[in-house]
Design an enzyme around this catalytic site. Sequence first.
Site, mmCIF file in Angstrom:
data_model
loop_
_atom_site.group_PDB
_atom_site.id
_atom_site.type_symbol
_atom_site.label_atom_id
_atom_site.label_comp_id
_atom_site.label_asym_id
_atom_site.label_seq_id
_atom_site.Cartn_x
_atom_site.Cartn_y
_atom_site.Cartn_z
ATOM 1 N N ARG A 62 -4.911 6.788 5.229
ATOM 2 C CA ARG A 62 -4.935 5.322 5.568
ATOM 3 C C ARG A 62 -3.652 5.831 6.681
ATOM 4 N NH1 ARG A 62 -5.031 3.330 -0.054
ATOM 5 N NH2 ARG A 62 -4.324 1.411 0.285
ATOM 6 N N ASN A 100 -0.414 -5.131 -1.176
ATOM 7 C CA ASN A 100 -0.722 -4.199 -0.370
ATOM 8 C C ASN A 100 0.492 -3.049 0.058
ATOM 9 O OD1 ASN A 100 -2.982 -6.471 0.762
ATOM 10 N ND2 ASN A 100 -1.875 -7.291 2.746
ATOM 11 N N ASP A 102 0.099 -1.555 3.049
ATOM 12 C CA ASP A 102 0.893 -1.754 4.542
ATOM 13 C C ASP A 102 2.237 -2.209 4.888
ATOM 14 O OD1 ASP A 102 -1.620 -4.077 4.802
ATOM 15 O OD2 ASP A 102 0.289 -4.438 5.799
ATOM 16 N N HIS A 117 2.788 -2.780 -5.520
ATOM 17 C CA HIS A 117 2.171 -1.835 -5.270
ATOM 18 C C HIS A 117 2.501 -0.557 -4.528
ATOM 19 C CE1 HIS A 117 -1.688 -4.438 -6.916
ATOM 20 N NE2 HIS A 117 -0.426 -4.353 -8.474
ATOM 21 N N CYS A 125 9.841 11.705 -4.369
ATOM 22 C CA CYS A 125 9.828 13.279 -5.389
ATOM 23 C C CYS A 125 9.875 12.891 -7.192
ATOM 24 C CB CYS A 125 11.084 13.519 -5.008
ATOM 25 S SG CYS A 125 11.431 15.290 -5.804
ATOM 26 N N CYS A 128 13.750 14.642 -8.333
ATOM 27 C CA CYS A 128 14.710 14.174 -8.098
ATOM 28 C C CYS A 128 14.613 12.043 -7.541
ATOM 29 C CB CYS A 128 15.703 15.213 -6.348
ATOM 30 S SG CYS A 128 14.999 14.545 -5.001
ATOM 31 N N CYS A 144 9.950 18.531 -0.691
ATOM 32 C CA CYS A 144 11.397 17.032 -0.564
ATOM 33 C C CYS A 144 12.058 17.442 -0.022
ATOM 34 C CB CYS A 144 11.784 16.737 -1.908
ATOM 35 S SG CYS A 144 12.377 15.742 -2.117
ATOM 36 N N CYS A 147 15.343 17.291 -2.025
ATOM 37 C CA CYS A 147 15.648 17.892 -3.450
ATOM 38 C C CYS A 147 15.103 19.944 -2.726
ATOM 39 C CB CYS A 147 15.684 18.035 -4.562
ATOM 40 S SG CYS A 147 14.010 18.059 -4.904
ATOM 41 N N SER A 185 -8.755 -11.022 -4.146
ATOM 42 C CA SER A 185 -9.756 -11.161 -5.061
ATOM 43 C C SER A 185 -9.727 -11.671 -6.666
ATOM 44 C CB SER A 185 -11.439 -9.708 -5.400
ATOM 45 O OG SER A 185 -9.730 -8.865 -5.392
HETATM 46 C C1 BV8 Z 1 -0.238 -2.219 -15.525
HETATM 47 C C2 BV8 Z 1 -1.938 0.701 -4.999
HETATM 48 C C3 BV8 Z 1 1.039 -2.736 -16.998
HETATM 49 C C4 BV8 Z 1 -2.689 1.987 -4.168
HETATM 50 C C5 BV8 Z 1 -3.341 -0.516 -6.735
HETATM 51 C C6 BV8 Z 1 -5.580 -6.440 -18.474
HETATM 52 C C7 BV8 Z 1 -7.026 -7.051 -18.327
HETATM 53 C C8 BV8 Z 1 -7.333 -6.094 -18.334
HETATM 54 C C9 BV8 Z 1 -6.486 -5.057 -16.736
HETATM 55 C C10 BV8 Z 1 -5.316 -4.652 -17.267
HETATM 56 C C11 BV8 Z 1 -5.035 -5.480 -18.580
HETATM 57 N N1 BV8 Z 1 -4.197 -5.708 -17.449
HETATM 58 C C12 BV8 Z 1 -3.825 -4.316 -16.557
HETATM 59 C C13 BV8 Z 1 -5.468 -4.005 -16.861
HETATM 60 C C14 BV8 Z 1 -5.373 -2.137 -16.414
HETATM 61 C C15 BV8 Z 1 -5.580 -2.644 -14.397
HETATM 62 C C16 BV8 Z 1 -6.510 -3.693 -14.128
HETATM 63 O O1 BV8 Z 1 -5.641 -4.733 -13.333
HETATM 64 N N2 BV8 Z 1 -7.600 -3.226 -13.569
HETATM 65 C C17 BV8 Z 1 -9.173 -3.933 -13.278
HETATM 66 C C18 BV8 Z 1 -9.527 -3.123 -12.326
HETATM 67 C C19 BV8 Z 1 -9.425 -4.556 -13.791
HETATM 68 N N3 BV8 Z 1 -4.172 -2.655 -13.577
HETATM 69 C C20 BV8 Z 1 -3.243 -1.752 -13.584
HETATM 70 O O2 BV8 Z 1 -3.415 -0.589 -13.974
HETATM 71 C C21 BV8 Z 1 -1.401 -2.045 -12.888
HETATM 72 N N4 BV8 Z 1 -0.564 -1.531 -13.989
HETATM 73 O O3 BV8 Z 1 -1.006 -3.275 -15.327
HETATM 74 O O4 BV8 Z 1 1.442 -1.772 -16.144
HETATM 75 C C22 BV8 Z 1 2.184 -3.551 -17.072
HETATM 76 C C23 BV8 Z 1 1.870 -5.005 -16.756
HETATM 77 C C24 BV8 Z 1 2.596 -5.735 -16.378
HETATM 78 C C25 BV8 Z 1 4.320 -5.823 -16.346
HETATM 79 C C26 BV8 Z 1 4.882 -4.247 -16.989
HETATM 80 C C27 BV8 Z 1 3.714 -3.418 -17.060
HETATM 81 C C28 BV8 Z 1 -1.246 -1.565 -11.806
HETATM 82 C C29 BV8 Z 1 -2.263 -1.560 -11.296
HETATM 83 C C30 BV8 Z 1 -1.992 -1.262 -9.608
HETATM 84 C C31 BV8 Z 1 -3.671 -0.526 -8.880
HETATM 85 N N5 BV8 Z 1 -2.410 -0.408 -7.526
HETATM 86 N N6 BV8 Z 1 -2.806 -0.378 -4.979
HETATM 87 C C32 BV8 Z 1 -3.411 1.452 -3.616
HETATM 88 O O5 BV8 Z 1 -3.216 0.560 -2.127
HETATM 89 O O6 BV8 Z 1 -4.320 2.391 -2.459
HETATM 90 S S1 BV8 Z 1 -4.563 -2.134 -7.205
HETATM 91 C C33 BV8 Z 1 -5.160 -2.333 -4.913
HETATM 92 O O7 BV8 Z 1 -7.053 -2.690 -5.888
HETATM 93 C C34 BV8 Z 1 -4.024 -3.303 -4.096
HETATM 94 O O8 BV8 Z 1 -2.691 -2.841 -4.305
HETATM 95 C C35 BV8 Z 1 -4.531 -4.487 -5.000
HETATM 96 O O9 BV8 Z 1 -4.251 -4.750 -5.741
HETATM 97 C C36 BV8 Z 1 -6.273 -4.193 -5.188
HETATM 98 C C37 BV8 Z 1 -7.169 -4.905 -4.374
HETATM 99 O O10 BV8 Z 1 -7.286 -6.195 -4.376
HETATM 100 P P1 BV8 Z 1 -6.903 -7.028 -2.845
HETATM 101 O O11 BV8 Z 1 -5.903 -6.568 -2.588
HETATM 102 O O12 BV8 Z 1 -7.213 -8.340 -3.882
HETATM 103 O O13 BV8 Z 1 -8.452 -6.577 -2.618
HETATM 104 P P2 BV8 Z 1 -10.006 -6.964 -2.478
HETATM 105 O O14 BV8 Z 1 -10.413 -5.860 -1.903
HETATM 106 O O15 BV8 Z 1 -10.141 -6.583 -4.691
HETATM 107 O O16 BV8 Z 1 -9.970 -8.396 -2.217
HETATM 108 C C38 BV8 Z 1 -10.233 -8.713 -1.015
HETATM 109 C C39 BV8 Z 1 -10.254 -10.221 -1.237
HETATM 110 O O17 BV8 Z 1 -10.102 -10.689 0.517
HETATM 111 C C40 BV8 Z 1 -11.652 -10.942 -1.471
HETATM 112 O O18 BV8 Z 1 -11.690 -12.210 -1.588
HETATM 113 C C41 BV8 Z 1 -12.287 -11.251 0.169
HETATM 114 O O19 BV8 Z 1 -13.376 -12.450 -0.440
HETATM 115 C C42 BV8 Z 1 -11.000 -11.555 1.143
HETATM 116 N N7 BV8 Z 1 -10.969 -11.279 2.296
HETATM 117 C C43 BV8 Z 1 -12.179 -10.245 2.906
HETATM 118 N N8 BV8 Z 1 -11.798 -10.405 4.248
HETATM 119 C C44 BV8 Z 1 -10.951 -11.577 4.183
HETATM 120 C C45 BV8 Z 1 -10.276 -12.412 3.331
HETATM 121 N N9 BV8 Z 1 -10.045 -13.409 3.064
HETATM 122 C C46 BV8 Z 1 -8.953 -14.017 3.760
HETATM 123 N N10 BV8 Z 1 -9.526 -13.649 5.408
HETATM 124 C C47 BV8 Z 1 -10.819 -12.687 5.806
HETATM 125 N N11 BV8 Z 1 -10.271 -12.203 6.848
#
Ligand code: BV8
Length: 240
Positions: A62, A100, A102, A117, A125, A128, A144, A147, A185
């Site tokens: 990526r 995002n 990016d 995110h 690292c 450190c 790293c 370190c 989404s």
């Molecule tokens: C956490 C980084 C505690 C890496 C990512 C409550 C209920 C249920 C579950 C949970 C909950 N609370 C926590 C959870 C667990 C979990 C979670 O949410 N699970 C889900 C699956 C149910 N969450 C976590 O673990 C989070 N941590 O909660 O810690 C905490 C909470 C609060 C405060 C303190 C502590 C951490 C989650 C982070 C994971 N890392 N990314 C990487 O990128 O590789 S998530 C990753 O997926 C993205 O960053 C983004 O967040 C997510 C994807 O979503 P979108 O960006 O919306 O993309 P998607 O493809 O889904 O949708 C695209 C949209 O664009 C569509 O709607 C489409 O129609 C539209 N589109 C497409 N083309 C266009 C368009 N719109 C306009 N124009 C276009 N051309």
Amino acid sequence: MTQHHPAERIVVLTGAGISRESGLETFRDADGLWSRHNIADVCTPEGFRRDPMLVDRFYNGRRAELASVQPNAAHLALAELERAAHDGRWNGELLIVTQNIDDLHERAGSRNVLHMHGELRRVRCTSCGATPEWLGDCLPDTPCPACHRPTLRPDVVWFGEVPLHMDRIETALAGCDRFVTIGTSGTVYPAAGFVAQVRDHAETVDINLDPPQVPTLFDRTLIGPATRMVPQWVIELLGA
Ligand code: BV8
């Protein structure tokens, strides 16, 4: 001394959809990343412990792709809105909170951006804590630069990990007059819960190709590609 209250404080939450038309894949669309990669393998700390080479290759791919794409009209329109706030054409404040990893918002010229995110062009690292900028490949035995221990990982937030900048984000959400989601989404928390959090004090707008999962959470929806709908929304705002 009279306090200058900006007319409007806007928080914009962006997701993968805003970068789709730049050529970066989304996660959940039919041909999205999750259709080819297993979340548990490449986007969890457990997956990284199990097979760091698989995860590093996922992010190296990526990171390489990022070098071949450019910001699009949606990124540029948001940067223009921030510039309009700075030079007084718009009496407001804009904060971009992005899911995002990016750097297209920054490359478009936006400065007030929080990557909740993490960032693809950084590694972290685990020994450190250094988070050096990183443009090339990173492998499990890459030392790293601070370190020299081979304990680097992508500087991104994986599932089960705490998102970044949550204090500043919560403060901005509490004080915003308008909350706008673009290209997300609304499936991943805590980001997906922000709109419900602000509904009592802010106007909520969704910009997406598809209608939102919970339409009642939004006062307004702009359906269409981000490169068309976001510039239209900014022109309307600057014209208002
Ligand atoms: C956490 C980084 C505690 C890496 C990512 C409550 C209920 C249920 C579950 C949970 C909950 N609370 C926590 C959870 C667990 C979990 C979670 O949410 N699970 C889900 C699956 C149910 N969450 C976590 O673990 C989070 N941590 O909660 O810690 C905490 C909470 C609060 C405060 C303190 C502590 C951490 C989650 C982070 C994971 N890392 N990314 C990487 O990128 O590789 S998530 C990753 O997926 C993205 O960053 C983004 O967040 C997510 C994807 O979503 P979108 O960006 O919306 O993309 P998607 O493809 O889904 O949708 C695209 C949209 O664009 C569509 O709607 C489409 O129609 C539209 N589109 C497409 N083309 C266009 C368009 N719109 C306009 N124009 C276009 N051309």
